[in-house]
Every structure is written in structure tokens, then in C-alpha cells.
Motif scaffolding. Structure first.
Motif, PDB file in Angstrom:
ATOM      1  N   SER A 304       0.912  -1.255   0.314  1.00  0.00           N
ATOM      2  CA  SER A 304       0.081   0.052  -0.197  1.00  0.00           C
ATOM      3  C   SER A 304       0.442   0.871   0.160  1.00  0.00           C
ATOM      4  CB  SER A 304      -0.947   0.286   1.242  1.00  0.00           C
ATOM      5  OG  SER A 304       0.212   0.392   2.614  1.00  0.00           O
ATOM      6  N   SER A 305       0.076   2.489  -0.103  1.00  0.00           N
ATOM      7  CA  SER A 305       0.820   3.549   0.082  1.00  0.00           C
ATOM      8  C   SER A 305       1.433   4.295   1.252  1.00  0.00           C
ATOM      9  CB  SER A 305       0.181   4.446  -0.433  1.00  0.00           C
ATOM     10  OG  SER A 305      -0.866   5.171   0.223  1.00  0.00           O
ATOM     11  N   THR A 306       1.035   3.508   2.211  1.00  0.00           N
ATOM     12  CA  THR A 306       1.505   2.799   3.369  1.00  0.00           C
ATOM     13  C   THR A 306       2.444   2.805   3.705  1.00  0.00           C
ATOM     14  OG1 THR A 306      -0.369   4.441   4.567  1.00  0.00           O
ATOM     15  CG2 THR A 306       1.488   3.485   6.006  1.00  0.00           C
ATOM     16  N   ALA A 307       2.998   1.315   3.381  1.00  0.00           N
ATOM     17  CA  ALA A 307       3.812   0.348   3.242  1.00  0.00           C
ATOM     18  C   ALA A 307       4.818   0.685   2.385  1.00  0.00           C
ATOM     19  CB  ALA A 307       3.609  -1.121   2.513  1.00  0.00           C
ATOM     20  N   LYS A 308       4.512   1.754   1.399  1.00  0.00           N
ATOM     21  CA  LYS A 308       5.325   2.180   0.248  1.00  0.00           C
ATOM     22  C   LYS A 308       6.402   3.168   0.774  1.00  0.00           C
ATOM     23  CE  LYS A 308       6.304   5.028  -3.101  1.00  0.00           C
ATOM     24  NZ  LYS A 308       5.849   5.981  -4.555  1.00  0.00           N
ATOM     25  N   SER A 309       5.503   3.441   1.893  1.00  0.00           N
ATOM     26  CA  SER A 309       6.831   5.161   2.564  1.00  0.00           C
ATOM     27  C   SER A 309       7.471   4.126   3.856  1.00  0.00           C
ATOM     28  CB  SER A 309       5.168   5.849   3.370  1.00  0.00           C
ATOM     29  OG  SER A 309       5.912   7.004   3.995  1.00  0.00           O
ATOM     30  N   ALA A 310       7.094   3.558   4.230  1.00  0.00           N
ATOM     31  CA  ALA A 310       7.603   2.461   5.485  1.00  0.00           C
ATOM     32  C   ALA A 310       8.651   2.021   4.799  1.00  0.00           C
ATOM     33  CB  ALA A 310       6.336   1.819   6.637  1.00  0.00           C
ATOM     34  N   LEU A 311       8.900   1.200   3.684  1.00  0.00           N
ATOM     35  CA  LEU A 311       9.991   0.613   3.145  1.00  0.00           C
ATOM     36  C   LEU A 311      10.654   2.220   3.139  1.00  0.00           C
ATOM     37  CD1 LEU A 311       8.309  -1.716   0.755  1.00  0.00           C
ATOM     38  CD2 LEU A 311       9.327  -2.597   2.554  1.00  0.00           C
ATOM     39  N   GLN A 312      10.390   3.165   2.285  1.00  0.00           N
ATOM     40  CA  GLN A 312      11.045   4.295   2.118  1.00  0.00           C
ATOM     41  C   GLN A 312      11.799   4.437   3.113  1.00  0.00           C
ATOM     42  OE1 GLN A 312       9.425   7.444   0.258  1.00  0.00           O
ATOM     43  NE2 GLN A 312      11.924   8.420  -0.464  1.00  0.00           N
ATOM     44  N   GLN A 313      10.794   5.061   4.392  1.00  0.00           N
ATOM     45  CA  GLN A 313      12.179   4.920   5.689  1.00  0.00           C
ATOM     46  C   GLN A 313      13.243   4.168   6.517  1.00  0.00           C
ATOM     47  OE1 GLN A 313       9.296   6.489   8.455  1.00  0.00           O
ATOM     48  NE2 GLN A 313      10.780   6.920  10.153  1.00  0.00           N
ATOM     49  N   GLU A 314      12.419   2.604   6.178  1.00  0.00           N
ATOM     50  CA  GLU A 314      13.421   1.434   6.473  1.00  0.00           C
ATOM     51  C   GLU A 314      14.891   1.751   5.863  1.00  0.00           C
ATOM     52  OE1 GLU A 314      14.477  -2.883   5.603  1.00  0.00           O
ATOM     53  OE2 GLU A 314      12.289  -1.742   5.054  1.00  0.00           O
ATOM     54  N   THR A 315      14.300   1.779   4.781  1.00  0.00           N
ATOM     55  CA  THR A 315      15.862   1.578   4.079  1.00  0.00           C
ATOM     56  C   THR A 315      16.820   3.056   4.374  1.00  0.00           C
ATOM     57  OG1 THR A 315      14.496   0.686   2.198  1.00  0.00           O
ATOM     58  CG2 THR A 315      17.089   2.249   1.488  1.00  0.00           C
ATOM     59  N   GLY A 316      16.415   4.331   4.570  1.00  0.00           N
ATOM     60  CA  GLY A 316      16.905   5.086   5.289  1.00  0.00           C
ATOM     61  C   GLY A 316      17.329   4.829   6.237  1.00  0.00           C
ATOM     62  N   MET A 317      16.981   4.326   7.089  1.00  0.00           N
ATOM     63  CA  MET A 317      16.845   3.628   8.618  1.00  0.00           C
ATOM     64  C   MET A 317      18.442   2.421   8.610  1.00  0.00           C
ATOM     65  SD  MET A 317      13.680   4.196  10.622  1.00  0.00           S
ATOM     66  CE  MET A 317      14.411   3.607  12.706  1.00  0.00           C
ATOM     67  N   PHE A 318      18.227   2.266   7.878  1.00  0.00           N
ATOM     68  CA  PHE A 318      18.930   0.720   7.431  1.00  0.00           C
ATOM     69  C   PHE A 318      19.953   0.936   7.315  1.00  0.00           C
ATOM     70  CE2 PHE A 318      21.360  -1.877   4.950  1.00  0.00           C
ATOM     71  CZ  PHE A 318      21.300  -3.308   5.680  1.00  0.00           C
ATOM     72  N   ILE A 319      20.617   2.094   6.115  1.00  0.00           N
ATOM     73  CA  ILE A 319      21.430   3.562   5.880  1.00  0.00           C
ATOM     74  C   ILE A 319      22.392   3.690   6.765  1.00  0.00           C
ATOM     75  CG2 ILE A 319      23.071   4.611   4.034  1.00  0.00           C
ATOM     76  CD1 ILE A 319      20.671   3.579   1.769  1.00  0.00           C
ATOM     77  N   ASP A 320      21.572   4.762   8.102  1.00  0.00           N
ATOM     78  CA  ASP A 320      22.185   5.043   8.792  1.00  0.00           C
ATOM     79  C   ASP A 320      22.499   5.154   9.606  1.00  0.00           C
ATOM     80  OD1 ASP A 320      20.941   7.919   6.891  1.00  0.00           O
ATOM     81  OD2 ASP A 320      19.595   7.893   8.849  1.00  0.00           O
ATOM     82  N   ASP A 321      22.080   3.794  10.377  1.00  0.00           N
ATOM     83  CA  ASP A 321      22.578   2.555  11.050  1.00  0.00           C
ATOM     84  C   ASP A 321      23.756   1.397  10.813  1.00  0.00           C
ATOM     85  OD1 ASP A 321      22.125   0.777  13.881  1.00  0.00           O
ATOM     86  OD2 ASP A 321      21.966  -0.458  12.519  1.00  0.00           O
ATOM     87  N   TRP A 322      23.917   2.149   9.451  1.00  0.00           N
ATOM     88  CA  TRP A 322      25.298   0.996   9.153  1.00  0.00           C
ATOM     89  C   TRP A 322      26.456   1.649   9.116  1.00  0.00           C
ATOM     90  CZ3 TRP A 322      27.942   2.661   4.362  1.00  0.00           C
ATOM     91  CH2 TRP A 322      28.824   1.435   4.339  1.00  0.00           C
ATOM     92  N   THR A 323      25.993   3.203   9.027  1.00  0.00           N
ATOM     93  CA  THR A 323      26.782   4.304   8.575  1.00  0.00           C
ATOM     94  C   THR A 323      27.625   4.713  10.561  1.00  0.00           C
ATOM     95  OG1 THR A 323      25.527   5.478   7.217  1.00  0.00           O
ATOM     96  CG2 THR A 323      27.491   6.644   8.378  1.00  0.00           C
ATOM     97  N   SER A 324      26.623   4.468  11.203  1.00  0.00           N
ATOM     98  CA  SER A 324      27.228   5.142  13.097  1.00  0.00           C
ATOM     99  C   SER A 324      27.250   3.748  12.819  1.00  0.00           C
ATOM    100  CB  SER A 324      25.715   4.710  13.434  1.00  0.00           C
ATOM    101  OG  SER A 324      24.680   6.223  12.580  1.00  0.00           O
ATOM    102  N   SER A 325      27.367   2.680  12.797  1.00  0.00           N
ATOM    103  CA  SER A 325      27.813   1.427  13.364  1.00  0.00           C
ATOM    104  C   SER A 325      29.579   0.909  12.764  1.00  0.00           C
ATOM    105  CB  SER A 325      27.020   0.025  13.483  1.00  0.00           C
ATOM    106  OG  SER A 325      25.826  -0.094  13.932  1.00  0.00           O
ATOM    107  N   GLY A 326      29.756   2.025  11.948  1.00  0.00           N
ATOM    108  CA  GLY A 326      30.908   1.875  11.606  1.00  0.00           C
ATOM    109  C   GLY A 326      30.799   1.524   9.624  1.00  0.00           C
ATOM    110  N   PRO A 327      30.771   2.127   8.527  1.00  0.00           N
ATOM    111  CA  PRO A 327      30.676   1.346   7.381  1.00  0.00           C
ATOM    112  C   PRO A 327      32.079   0.318   6.807  1.00  0.00           C
ATOM    113  CG  PRO A 327      31.477   4.708   7.756  1.00  0.00           C
ATOM    114  CD  PRO A 327      31.272   3.626   9.260  1.00  0.00           C
ATOM    115  N   PHE A 328      31.558  -0.279   7.827  1.00  0.00           N
ATOM    116  CA  PHE A 328      32.191  -1.127   6.964  1.00  0.00           C
ATOM    117  C   PHE A 328      31.555  -2.075   5.819  1.00  0.00           C
ATOM    118  CE2 PHE A 328      33.865  -0.714  10.629  1.00  0.00           C
ATOM    119  CZ  PHE A 328      35.323  -0.195  10.787  1.00  0.00           C
TER     120      PHE A 328
END
Length: 564
Positions: A304-328
Motif C-alpha cells: 500500500s502507499s503506507t507500506a511504500k512510505s514505511a519501506l522508504q523510511q526503513e531503507t534510510g534507517m538501515f543505511i544510517d544504522d550501518w553508517t553509525s555502526s561503522g560503514p564497513f
């Protein structure tokens, strides 16, 4: 200032050397690093031409935020998204059209209006409000201070005179006899004009003075400071970097490396935003693509559009978490954790999720890093089916830096959907590519996309399609040293994470993003050096960016050859 940035004959205008057209020039490709013999520590060739680069949307936002406030910077949201003429939003071939300038004008007017609305008299001497001549003297001081920060260089008397003309015009719109109002009105006009100035929305890489055609020249210290800061944190140089530039403390690789490390540590949020922009550009993840917004909800009821928005937000959170943890780099392709909430949980087949996102470990047999995320998989899919070809080409281009064969002039269409004969997406594509006309090209593409058949068009994991077990056998094809067969995407992605071919390609992609153009043959030894630094420092993205920024080539430009 309208038109195309760049000029004929300029090495940065997009004319690449042999083996550097499009996405070629990768490991083992003609003209690529695989064909270039470089001695360890060999100097990088200065192949970047003199040029002028338009600020990206993120860079404009951060520039406005530094000049005023984050609240004012929010207004920059209406500026159009950056095109990717060379695959990256940082590419040096982005143009400026009237629609862009109209939007920029509106943003500048709104920011300046907010500046006047919240005008703070305490930041100025009391004499500034005593008379028009006294106010103009204060305006002169404001213009010199604000102009230096906005233009990211020392302002000349000519710069000051031009902005003071705007100030005078604005002051005349103020209330007669109200020196405070007239002073504020003049500054509002000044800010409006400055924010639309080419000096603000472009940054130069021209060097300090004229040189002969084809000669090399060092960037001016202020230009180098901007190149470093915008390259690392998408922001104008801060006071410490400006001071370093003015005191000639950016003249050695060690000095530049120290500043890069400092900028990353001092601006963690902006560094994360820059890394996110790089990764999304690199992998081409784009939730604004029409195919993302038009997924067939009958076939994919969890979407749904809500799921799409959540998937987009999740993608950004995944990248931010990877960067904060040490971007290896390996972790980016192997982590089985992501962020789940009620909206995206159905896509992952997870129950019991809450409204708030929570970091959650997923089945490591089903998920391995960003390449098995819905963000990547849904981008490279159709509205009603997965796409082995789209996904295979993405792996070829993004992870291996190889260009697929040219598309023939006449391509037979895919067979129509006939579930009595062809029940799975793979069967449908296999029937198409079994034709001799198609097989030669698809034999090097499809195996790298077939392994992702366990994921549908929105990235949900599946074991069957239309009652038929999924066949996800495939493999890596056409590399110097990483070719292998795999039974599923997780196994292939883990092999990509440790592949030297992929490591070299990732260094190449980071170079393209940082430099803002496709590399030429003259860059191959430099890219080998960046790859060695990346490998030697444990595949840390931070160290890769340090290696690029501190390379001698980063501060050198070549004057364009004379046009006959």
C-alpha cells in the motif's frame, strides 16, 4: 545564470577516454584498472578539468541552514530533486533551467522574509538604527561578513558594491523615518539577491589564476576547502576549515586527511545524510519511480502507499544504522537486521510489529544486506512481476562496474502471460532468452538476476509462484576472479561482499560520486590506489573517502585545450 555547465573540450564535460564510456572501465574491462600497470604509490594523474559545479539540493539545504537556521532550510524542500546525468546527483553535467531558477527565487524570498520577520537588533550596534548613513555603514559590515560565508571566499570591493546597490534599493521600500525598518528592508533585499547569486549556488574549481591550455593548476585554497566539505558532509566549509585554508594548512595529504576525519566526527548527521545519498545514487534505489507507486495490489495485497512510505523510511534507517555502526562494506551486504513497524512488517512476513520502528533480526537464510531489501528489489522490478533482467543488469553495473552489451535494434517481446504454459516469471524470461537472438546477451545478465527470484515485485520473500517452486539458481558471470554458481541470492550476495572485483568497483563508484564525473583512463592508477587504501583499512567507507580527498589529484585541475 541559465544553461549547461561545462564546455567543449573540457575533460569534465562527459567525454571519457576509451574504456570509460558509461559504466565501463571496470575490472578487466578494456581500458580499466585490470589493463593498467600501476606501481604502488604511483602519483595520481590530474585528469579533472577546470569546471563549475552546481550545488545539489542537499548542499543548498545545508548551506542555507548554516547561513540562517534549520527552520529556514526546510523551505529548500520545494527545490526539484537532483537529476543523475552520470548516475550520481553530484555529477558535473547538471543543468539549470528557468523552472529551477524560479523555484530558487521563491526559496530565497521566503528565507529572506523569515530573516526580516525575526530581525534581531541585538546583533547590531545601536548606531545602525540612528540614521540612514549609519545604517549603510552597518550594511557594509554585514555584507562583508555574510558575503564571505555565503560565497565561501573572501569578498572583493566589487562584490560589496554590488550587494550594497541591492541594499539601497531595499532600504527605499522601508518606512520613511523608521531607520530600523529601512535597515531591515535593505538587508532583506540583500539576502534575497545573495541566495540567488551564482556565487552561492555554484562552486568553482578553476584554480588561482590563468594558465596555458592543457596545463595543470592547483585549486585555490577556498575552492579546495569547499571541495572537501561539500564532498564529505554536503556542507559549506566551517570556520576551522576556512582557517586551515587561509593559513595554508591544506597543502599535504596528511593535513587534508585530518580535516576529513574532523568533519566526519563534527557532523555525524550530515555525514550520514551524505552516505545515504551516495548509496541510494549508487544502487539506484528510487521510491519515486512509477513502478514503485503502481505495484499491483491485487497480486501484492500486503503493499500500500503506507507500506511504500514505511519501506522508504526503513531503507534510510538501515543505511544510517550501518553508517553509525561503522560503514564497513561487507556488513552492508551481509547484515540480516533491519527496521520493522506495522506498515512494512507484512512485506517481511513479520507479525507482532508495533507502530514504532524497531530494529529486528530477520532469517539469515532469507535476507542479507541491502541487496535483499525491498528498496533494492522493488526498484528493479515491474508493477506485476519481478525482473531477472533488471536485477541482473543492476548487479552488473553497480557491483561489478561492467556495462551490458548494447540492446539490439529489434528485440522480440516477452511472450504473453499464459499461466497454462508459463507459470513463473523465470519460465517466462527463459522462454524469451532461449531464442538464439537473445541468448548471447542474456547469458551474461540473467544468472545474476535469477538468484533474486525468491523475492517478488515488492521484495517479499516467496518459495512458490503460482503453485510452482521457485528456481533461484544462478551465479556471478563475466568477472576476472569472482565467477561462481549459487543456489540463491543470500549465497551470491555474501560472495559479492568479499569479492575483490566488487571492492574495486565500490572504490570506483565512490570516486565517481566524490569527483562528480565518470573516470577516464588517466584515473585508473588513482582508483587502484584508492582500492588499496580501502582494502588496507578494513573496507571502511570513511577511509576510502579520506583517500580520495587527500589524493594529490583531488586538488589539481587541467585547463581545457584551446578550441580550433
Amino acid at each position: 545564470c541559465l544553461g549547461r555547465i561545462g564546455e567543449t573540450g573540457n575533460p569534465s564535460s562527459g567525454t571519457a577516454g576509451p574504456g570509460a564510456t558509461g559504466e565501463t572501465g571496470g575490472p578487466g574491462a578494456p581500458g580499466g584498472a585490470g589493463d593498467t600497470i600501476c606501481a604502488a604509490g604511483s602519483p595520481a594523474a590530474p585528469a579533472i578539468g577546470q569546471r563549475i559545479r552546481r550545488l545539489t539540493k542537499l548542499e543548498i539545504r545545508n548551506t542555507v541552514a548554516d547561513l540562517f537556521t534549520d527552520t529556514a532550510a526546510v523551505l529548500t524542500a520545494e527545490i526539484e530533486a537532483d537529476p543523475r546525468p552520470q548516475g550520481y546527483s553530484t555529477g558535473d553535467e547538471r543543468s539549470v533551467d528557468p523552472a529551477y531558477m524560479e523555484t530558487l527565487q521563491h526559496v530565497a524570498q521566503q528565507v529572506a522574509a523569515d530573516f526580516r520577520k525575526s530581525f534581531d537588533k541585538t546583533k547590531f550596534a545601536a548606531t545602525c538604527f540612528a540614521s540612514d548613513p549609519a545604517a549603510r555603514g552597518c550594511a557594509d559590515k554585514f555584507v562583508r561578513d555574510f558575503g564571505k560565508r555565503a560565497y565561501r571566499r573572501a569578498v572583493s570591493d566589487t562584490d560589496v558594491a554590488e550587494l550594497l546597490k541591492v541594499y539601497d534599493a531595499g532600504r527605499a521600500t522601508g518606512i520613511d523615518g523608521d531607520f530600523t525598518d529601512r535597515f531591515a528592508a535593505g538587508l532583506q533585499y540583500t539576502v534575497t539577491a545573495a541566495l540567488q547569486s551564482p556565487e552561492v549556488i555554484f562552486r568553482t574549481e578553476l584554480g588561482g589564476g590563468a594558465v596555458a591550455a592543457g596545463a595543470t593548476i592547483l585549486l585555490a585554497p577556498s575552492e579546495l576547502a569547499s571541495a572537501i566539505s561539500y564532498g564529505i558532509v554536503a556542507s559549506p566549509p566551517d570556520a576551522m576549515l576556512v582557517s586551515a585554508a587561509e593559513s595554508n594548512q591544506l597543502s599535504t595529504p596528511e593535513q587534508v586527511a585530518a580535516e576529513v576525519h574532523r568533519l566526519i566526527g563534527a557532523n555525524p548527521d550530515r555525514f550520514k545524510a551524505q552516505v545515504q545519498r551516495f548509496l541510494l545514487d549508487w544502487l539506484g534505489i528510487d521510491f519515486d519511480k512509477p513502478d514503485w507507486g503502481n505495484k499491483d495490489k491485487t497480486l501484492y495485497p500486503m503493499f500500500s502507499s503506507t507500506a511504500k512510505s514505511a519501506l522508504q523510511q526503513e531503507t534510510g534507517m538501515f543505511i544510517d544504522d550501518w553508517t553509525s555502526s561503522g560503514p564497513f562494506f561487507p556488513t552492508l551486504l551481509t547484515s540480516s537486521s533491519t527496521f520493522i513497524n506495522q506498515a512494512n512488517a507484512p512485506v517481511y512476513g513479520v507479525s507482532g510489529a508495533t507502530m514504532a520502528f524497531q530494529k529486528q533480526a530477520l532469517d539469515p537464510k532469507q535476507r542479507a544486506g541491502i541487496l535483499t531489501s525491498p528498496g533494492f528489489l522493488g526498484t528493479y522490478a515491474h508493477t506485476d512481476s519481478s525482473s531477472p533482467v533488471f536485477r541482473g543488469v543492476a548487479i552488473m553495473r553497480k557491483l561489478l562496474c561492467q556495462e551490458p552489451p548494447p540492446v539490439p535494434a529489434m528485440v522480440p517481446p516477452l511472450p504473453p502471460v499464459d499461466k497454462a504454459d508459463v507459470k513463473t516469471t523465470r519460465q517466462r524470461f527463459d522462454k524469451h532468452t532461449s531464442l538464439a537472438f537473445c541468448h548471447s546477451c542474456h547469458a551474461s545478465i540473467d544468472p545474476m538476476g535469477d538468484v533474486f527470484e525468491s523475492y517478488d515485485a515488492v521484495g517479499a520473500y516467496r518459495t512458490q509462484e503460482n503453485g510452482i517452486p521457485i528456481d533461484s539458481a544462478g551465479g556471478i558471470v563475466g568477472t576476472p576472479s569472482s565467477d561462481a554458481k549459487f543456489g540463491n541470492a543470500v549465497d551470491m550476495v555474501k560472495a559479492l561482499a568479499v569479492s575483490s572485483d566488487v571492492h574495486e568497483c565500490f572504490a570506483r563508484q565512490a570516486y565517481r560520486f566524490s569527483i562528480g564525473r565518470i573516470e577516464t583512463d588517466a584515473d585508473q592508477c588513482a582508483i587502484q590506489a584508492y582500492t588499496r587504501a580501502f582494502t588496507d583499512k578494513g573496507f571502511d567507507l570513511r577511509e576510502l573517502l579520506v583517500a580520495v580527498a587527500s589524493s594529490p589529484a583531488f586538488a589539481v585541475r587541467t585547463a581545457p585545450a584551446a578550441t580550433p
